[in-house]
Design an enzyme around this catalytic site. Sequence first.
Site, PDB file in Angstrom:
ATOM      1  N   GLY A  44       1.025  -1.207  -0.299  1.00 41.37           N
ATOM      2  CA  GLY A  44      -0.245   0.201  -0.085  1.00 41.37           C
ATOM      3  C   GLY A  44       1.258   1.296  -0.025  1.00 41.37           C
ATOM      4  O   GLY A  44       2.204   1.199   0.412  1.00 41.37           O
ATOM      5  N   GLN A  49       3.116   9.440   1.386  1.00 42.55           N
ATOM      6  CA  GLN A  49       4.408   9.182   1.279  1.00 42.55           C
ATOM      7  C   GLN A  49       5.548   9.525  -0.132  1.00 42.55           C
ATOM      8  O   GLN A  49       6.140   9.285   0.020  1.00 42.55           O
ATOM      9  CB  GLN A  49       4.070   7.806   1.377  1.00 42.55           C
ATOM     10  CG  GLN A  49       3.600   6.753   2.730  1.00 42.55           C
ATOM     11  CD  GLN A  49       3.008   6.056   2.689  1.00 42.55           C
ATOM     12  OE1 GLN A  49       2.373   5.192   2.113  1.00 42.55           O
ATOM     13  NE2 GLN A  49       4.521   4.911   2.973  1.00 42.55           N
ATOM     14  N   CYS A  97       5.805  -0.015   6.849  1.00 42.55           N
ATOM     15  CA  CYS A  97       5.696   1.546   6.075  1.00 42.55           C
ATOM     16  C   CYS A  97       7.046   1.501   5.944  1.00 42.55           C
ATOM     17  O   CYS A  97       7.724   1.901   5.851  1.00 42.55           O
ATOM     18  CB  CYS A  97       5.164   2.237   7.236  1.00 42.55           C
ATOM     19  SG  CYS A  97       4.824   3.098   5.915  1.00 42.55           S
ATOM     20  N   LEU A  98       6.947   1.288   4.039  1.00 40.02           N
ATOM     21  CA  LEU A  98       7.924   1.768   3.067  1.00 40.02           C
ATOM     22  C   LEU A  98       8.517   3.400   3.763  1.00 40.02           C
ATOM     23  O   LEU A  98       9.698   3.902   3.622  1.00 40.02           O
ATOM     24  CB  LEU A  98       7.489   2.667   1.640  1.00 40.02           C
ATOM     25  CG  LEU A  98       6.634   0.790   1.233  1.00 40.02           C
ATOM     26  CD1 LEU A  98       5.771   1.310  -0.478  1.00 40.02           C
ATOM     27  CD2 LEU A  98       7.643  -0.254   0.651  1.00 40.02           C
ATOM     28  N   HIS A 139      -4.455   1.339   7.470  1.00 38.90           N
ATOM     29  CA  HIS A 139      -3.038   1.920   7.232  1.00 38.90           C
ATOM     30  C   HIS A 139      -2.606   2.874   6.971  1.00 38.90           C
ATOM     31  O   HIS A 139      -2.186   4.059   7.070  1.00 38.90           O
ATOM     32  CB  HIS A 139      -2.202   0.043   7.242  1.00 38.90           C
ATOM     33  CG  HIS A 139      -0.678   1.321   7.140  1.00 38.90           C
ATOM     34  ND1 HIS A 139       0.356   0.528   8.101  1.00 38.90           N
ATOM     35  CD2 HIS A 139       0.107   2.021   6.328  1.00 38.90           C
ATOM     36  CE1 HIS A 139       1.464   1.218   7.723  1.00 38.90           C
ATOM     37  NE2 HIS A 139       1.288   1.554   6.839  1.00 38.90           N
ATOM     38  N   GLU A 140      -2.959   2.236   5.431  1.00 33.83           N
ATOM     39  CA  GLU A 140      -3.451   3.599   4.408  1.00 33.83           C
ATOM     40  C   GLU A 140      -3.778   4.974   4.689  1.00 33.83           C
ATOM     41  O   GLU A 140      -3.739   6.122   4.867  1.00 33.83           O
ATOM     42  CB  GLU A 140      -3.616   3.576   2.795  1.00 33.83           C
ATOM     43  CG  GLU A 140      -2.586   2.583   2.326  1.00 33.83           C
ATOM     44  CD  GLU A 140      -1.019   3.064   2.330  1.00 33.83           C
ATOM     45  OE1 GLU A 140      -0.961   3.296   2.557  1.00 33.83           O
ATOM     46  OE2 GLU A 140      -0.509   0.989   3.245  1.00 33.83           O
ATOM     47  N   HIS A 143      -2.498   7.584   6.842  1.00 31.21           N
ATOM     48  CA  HIS A 143      -1.794   8.214   6.157  1.00 31.21           C
ATOM     49  C   HIS A 143      -2.116   9.283   6.431  1.00 31.21           C
ATOM     50  O   HIS A 143      -1.201  10.431   6.137  1.00 31.21           O
ATOM     51  CB  HIS A 143      -1.306   7.763   5.287  1.00 31.21           C
ATOM     52  CG  HIS A 143       0.753   6.398   5.712  1.00 31.21           C
ATOM     53  ND1 HIS A 143       1.269   7.499   6.220  1.00 31.21           N
ATOM     54  CD2 HIS A 143       0.290   5.074   5.339  1.00 31.21           C
ATOM     55  CE1 HIS A 143       2.151   6.158   6.688  1.00 31.21           C
ATOM     56  NE2 HIS A 143       1.852   5.070   5.796  1.00 31.21           N
TER      57      HIS A 143
END
Length: 182
Positions: A44, A49, A97-98, A139-140, A143
């Site tokens: 995701g 991000q 997480c990236l 999770h997304e 953000h």
Amino acid sequence: MILPIYLYGQPVLRKQAEEIEQTPELKQFIADMYETLTQAEGCGLAAPQVGKPWRLFVVDGTELAEDYPECKDFKRTFINPELLETSEETCTYSEGCLSLPGISENVIRPKSIVIRYLDENFEEHEEEFTGFQARIIQHEYDHLEGHVFTDRISPIRKTFARNKLTAIAKGKVGARYKYKRQ
Ligand code: NI
């Protein structure tokens, strides 16, 4: 085009993202987000991000289908999403997480959700998701609200994660994909 992923410490990750409108450039931006996500081997990616404070994220759980069968064919774009319902029943998954390379921690969240969103054609959907699909979406979605998953871990695990987060924010930790940091 592969976009640099903004790492922890970048102010855009702490902003409340704003609703967006359909523009001619948006299709290419979404294509770039998918390309960036695939190249970074994530499941995701939210617009903040990659430096845009917009209410938009993409998910691609197809690589996880072996462990999470519900993720088979789960590749989707969420624009201006609105979380309508969350279940009382919770579940625990380990998240990463990236934007927070090298950190993974157990996070407790609602097991199921109902969300309203626009797809890449700005068609509205209202849908229920459960299991790992619901997990990726939550999770997304976080953000877009300026949250990262370490905000949601236990106080003791937060203490452990703090040093790692500081190292990322200070530029002492990088990632194997293209990224941007302080
Ligand atoms: Ni993330």
